[in-house]
Design an enzyme around this catalytic site. Sequence first.
Site, PDB file in Angstrom:
ATOM      1  N   SER A 134     -51.192 -28.792  38.634  1.00  0.00           N
ATOM      2  CA  SER A 134     -50.588 -29.926  37.923  1.00  0.00           C
ATOM      3  C   SER A 134     -49.159 -29.602  37.514  1.00  0.00           C
ATOM      4  O   SER A 134     -48.902 -28.572  36.897  1.00  0.00           O
ATOM      5  CB  SER A 134     -51.414 -30.286  36.691  1.00  0.00           C
ATOM      6  OG  SER A 134     -52.693 -30.742  37.066  1.00  0.00           O
ATOM      7  N   GLU A 184     -45.517 -28.828  33.081  1.00  0.00           N
ATOM      8  CA  GLU A 184     -46.678 -27.979  32.780  1.00  0.00           C
ATOM      9  C   GLU A 184     -46.597 -26.697  33.592  1.00  0.00           C
ATOM     10  O   GLU A 184     -46.895 -25.610  33.091  1.00  0.00           O
ATOM     11  CB  GLU A 184     -47.979 -28.714  33.102  1.00  0.00           C
ATOM     12  CG  GLU A 184     -49.230 -27.875  32.827  1.00  0.00           C
ATOM     13  CD  GLU A 184     -50.507 -28.664  32.964  1.00  0.00           C
ATOM     14  OE1 GLU A 184     -51.494 -28.101  33.471  1.00  0.00           O
ATOM     15  OE2 GLU A 184     -50.532 -29.867  32.576  1.00  0.00           O
ATOM     16  N   ARG A 223     -51.811 -26.993  26.139  1.00  0.00           N
ATOM     17  CA  ARG A 223     -51.250 -26.129  27.177  1.00  0.00           C
ATOM     18  C   ARG A 223     -50.220 -25.143  26.630  1.00  0.00           C
ATOM     19  O   ARG A 223     -49.201 -24.859  27.269  1.00  0.00           O
ATOM     20  CB  ARG A 223     -50.631 -26.966  28.316  1.00  0.00           C
ATOM     21  CG  ARG A 223     -51.604 -27.938  28.956  1.00  0.00           C
ATOM     22  CD  ARG A 223     -52.750 -27.236  29.663  1.00  0.00           C
ATOM     23  NE  ARG A 223     -53.681 -28.187  30.247  1.00  0.00           N
ATOM     24  CZ  ARG A 223     -54.814 -28.591  29.665  1.00  0.00           C
ATOM     25  NH1 ARG A 223     -55.165 -28.093  28.481  1.00  0.00           N
ATOM     26  NH2 ARG A 223     -55.591 -29.463  30.248  1.00  0.00           N
TER      27      ARG A 223
END
Length: 287
Positions: free
Chosen positions: A209, A279, A160
């Site tokens: 998320s 995130e 990520r």
Amino acid sequence: RGVLTPDRPLADLTWMRVGGPADVLFQPADVDDLAQFLAALDPRVPVFPMGVGSNLIVRDGGIRAVVIRLGRGFNDIAVQGDRVVAGAAALDAHVARRAAEGGLDLTFLRTIPGTVGGFVRMNGGAYGREVKDVLIYCDVVIRSGEIATLPLSELGYTYRHSDLTDGCIVVAARFRGRAGDPDAIQTEMDRISASREASQPLRSKTGGSTFKNPEGHKAWQLVDEAGCRGLQMGGAQVSEKHTNFLLNVGDATSADIEALGEEVRRRVKEKSGVTLEWEIQRVGKPA
């Protein structure tokens, strides 16, 4: 040639529906317009590229920068052999569908809530695949206004994360898809889309998320085991349907949402010893 709007509120441009204004919002007409604008802009002025605001918390004080939001001049999608070329403003789900029509499997993109630009910048992923598995190269406009093409090897992808610098704006990308039967690909996309609909609060004001999955763990499970399911602070709540989602259940502020996230991180650390990393991107100044 684009649209320049000073002191533009951003809450309505994010999925969370929270946040203060941008100093200026710029919506360029096309790549050349963006490049010319950045080349002429005082280099001391920061810029912030923003997609559809799906994985983003804009703090209540807003963003002290020129926020750049790509629109219609950046959303073309074309299938060329085993490759798909897409503009940065194209929705990930639309890219997956267009690829399927051309007999190419980019199914995992169907469930990622956002645009190609954000997907490429953060090495987005789902169902065991991520952008580094399919990207060939991306086109960017750097802060000086120069247009460049960067191959996969220069993006420095990790989980990520990419090494793209602040102010570097993705404008297009080329992906390689796996050949398959269009009907079979569409059937699989429908299946995983239905599964996601059943397990995640997609029709709520949320941002996708919230925390990264730590090595060897699932973030939602750690949050659940720490007793945070349904936990609420102000107008912000941990989803009871999927505990790695934070919700704006009414009149939440960005401060409510961020404070709730930090409380979840504290409880998870206390319960399991694991430190959750955000995130979802948090940007701007507090009120």
